[in-house]
Design a protein around this motif. Structure first.
Motif, PDB file in Angstrom:
ATOM      1  N   GLY A  80       0.762  -1.304  -0.042  1.00  0.00           N
ATOM      2  CA  GLY A  80      -0.060   0.014  -0.104  1.00  0.00           C
ATOM      3  C   GLY A  80       0.811   1.371   0.015  1.00  0.00           C
ATOM      4  O   GLY A  80       0.379   2.365   0.270  1.00  0.00           O
ATOM      5  N   VAL A  81       2.166   1.146  -0.511  1.00  0.00           N
ATOM      6  CA  VAL A  81       2.693   2.232  -0.641  1.00  0.00           C
ATOM      7  C   VAL A  81       3.271   2.702  -1.943  1.00  0.00           C
ATOM      8  O   VAL A  81       3.729   1.807  -2.643  1.00  0.00           O
ATOM      9  N   LEU A 117      12.105   5.897  -6.530  1.00  0.00           N
ATOM     10  CA  LEU A 117      12.820   4.563  -6.008  1.00  0.00           C
ATOM     11  C   LEU A 117      14.042   4.304  -6.510  1.00  0.00           C
ATOM     12  O   LEU A 117      15.302   4.003  -5.550  1.00  0.00           O
ATOM     13  N   ARG A 118      14.296   4.598  -7.838  1.00  0.00           N
ATOM     14  CA  ARG A 118      15.803   4.351  -8.326  1.00  0.00           C
ATOM     15  C   ARG A 118      16.834   5.168  -7.602  1.00  0.00           C
ATOM     16  O   ARG A 118      17.767   4.819  -7.427  1.00  0.00           O
ATOM     17  N   GLN A 119      16.327   6.452  -7.461  1.00  0.00           N
ATOM     18  CA  GLN A 119      17.248   7.373  -6.832  1.00  0.00           C
ATOM     19  C   GLN A 119      17.462   7.045  -5.194  1.00  0.00           C
ATOM     20  O   GLN A 119      18.616   7.508  -4.707  1.00  0.00           O
ATOM     21  N   GLN A 120      16.251   6.431  -4.640  1.00  0.00           N
ATOM     22  CA  GLN A 120      16.357   6.151  -3.059  1.00  0.00           C
ATOM     23  C   GLN A 120      16.666   4.672  -2.809  1.00  0.00           C
ATOM     24  O   GLN A 120      16.049   4.209  -1.997  1.00  0.00           O
ATOM     25  N   SER A 121      17.468   3.731  -3.923  1.00  0.00           N
ATOM     26  CA  SER A 121      17.641   2.480  -3.731  1.00  0.00           C
ATOM     27  C   SER A 121      18.354   1.970  -2.580  1.00  0.00           C
ATOM     28  O   SER A 121      18.151   0.992  -2.000  1.00  0.00           O
ATOM     29  N   ASP A 122      19.155   2.978  -1.976  1.00  0.00           N
ATOM     30  CA  ASP A 122      19.832   2.849  -0.780  1.00  0.00           C
ATOM     31  C   ASP A 122      19.075   3.091   0.592  1.00  0.00           C
ATOM     32  O   ASP A 122      19.551   3.148   1.534  1.00  0.00           O
ATOM     33  N   ASP A 143      11.828   0.998   5.562  1.00  0.00           N
ATOM     34  CA  ASP A 143      10.985   1.348   6.620  1.00  0.00           C
ATOM     35  C   ASP A 143      10.989   2.991   6.402  1.00  0.00           C
ATOM     36  O   ASP A 143       9.813   3.551   6.541  1.00  0.00           O
ATOM     37  N   ALA A 144      11.892   3.662   5.900  1.00  0.00           N
ATOM     38  CA  ALA A 144      11.974   5.206   5.496  1.00  0.00           C
ATOM     39  C   ALA A 144      11.079   5.461   4.456  1.00  0.00           C
ATOM     40  O   ALA A 144      10.286   6.603   4.072  1.00  0.00           O
ATOM     41  N   LEU A 145      10.836   4.296   3.556  1.00  0.00           N
ATOM     42  CA  LEU A 145       9.796   4.445   2.412  1.00  0.00           C
ATOM     43  C   LEU A 145       8.281   4.202   2.769  1.00  0.00           C
ATOM     44  O   LEU A 145       7.549   4.204   2.075  1.00  0.00           O
ATOM     45  N   THR A 157      16.888  -2.581   2.042  1.00  0.00           N
ATOM     46  CA  THR A 157      16.927  -1.477   1.301  1.00  0.00           C
ATOM     47  C   THR A 157      16.459  -2.131  -0.232  1.00  0.00           C
ATOM     48  O   THR A 157      16.424  -3.356  -0.358  1.00  0.00           O
ATOM     49  N   PRO A 158      15.747  -1.267  -0.833  1.00  0.00           N
ATOM     50  CA  PRO A 158      15.395  -1.744  -2.269  1.00  0.00           C
ATOM     51  C   PRO A 158      16.334  -2.422  -3.007  1.00  0.00           C
ATOM     52  O   PRO A 158      16.447  -3.311  -3.746  1.00  0.00           O
ATOM     53  N   ARG A 159      17.742  -1.847  -3.011  1.00  0.00           N
ATOM     54  CA  ARG A 159      18.747  -2.365  -3.689  1.00  0.00           C
ATOM     55  C   ARG A 159      19.246  -3.835  -3.140  1.00  0.00           C
ATOM     56  O   ARG A 159      19.291  -4.724  -3.951  1.00  0.00           O
ATOM     57  N   GLN A 160      19.196  -3.854  -1.945  1.00  0.00           N
ATOM     58  CA  GLN A 160      19.565  -5.124  -1.307  1.00  0.00           C
ATOM     59  C   GLN A 160      18.498  -6.224  -1.576  1.00  0.00           C
ATOM     60  O   GLN A 160      18.866  -7.331  -2.085  1.00  0.00           O
TER      61      GLN A 160
END
Length: 85
Positions: free
Chosen positions: A19-20, A27-32, A36-38, A69-72
């Protein structure tokens, strides 16, 4: 299986399962940035993992639901999909 989960697909799964809404470019810019912050909690991440398991018919790595993280997450899941694990 040579499929890879893209940032766009992860953004779609985050919206559907957690639901986010995070635009793929953001998301690409904030991949690290931490999930939880997202705004994605552990239950939301578990939903994303479950959706991927249903979609690909194979279990995801046990550590996928504990990714920070999304990248991980993408690195782990895509590595598993590439090796067929």
């Amino acid at each position: 299986m040579s499929e890879r989960i893209t940032v766009e697909e992860l953004a779609e799964l985050m919206k559907k399962s957690a639901g986010v809404t995070v635009p793929p470019a953001e998301l690409r810019q904030q991949s690290d940035t931490g999930f939880d912050a997202l705004g994605v909690d552990s239950l939301g991440l578990l939903g994303i993992v479950g959706e991927l398991e249903n979609r690909y018919g194979t279990p995801m790595p046990p550590d996928a639901e504990r990714s920070k993280t999304p990248r991980q997450f993408l690195d782990l899941v895509n590595s598993a999909l590439m090796t067929g694990a």
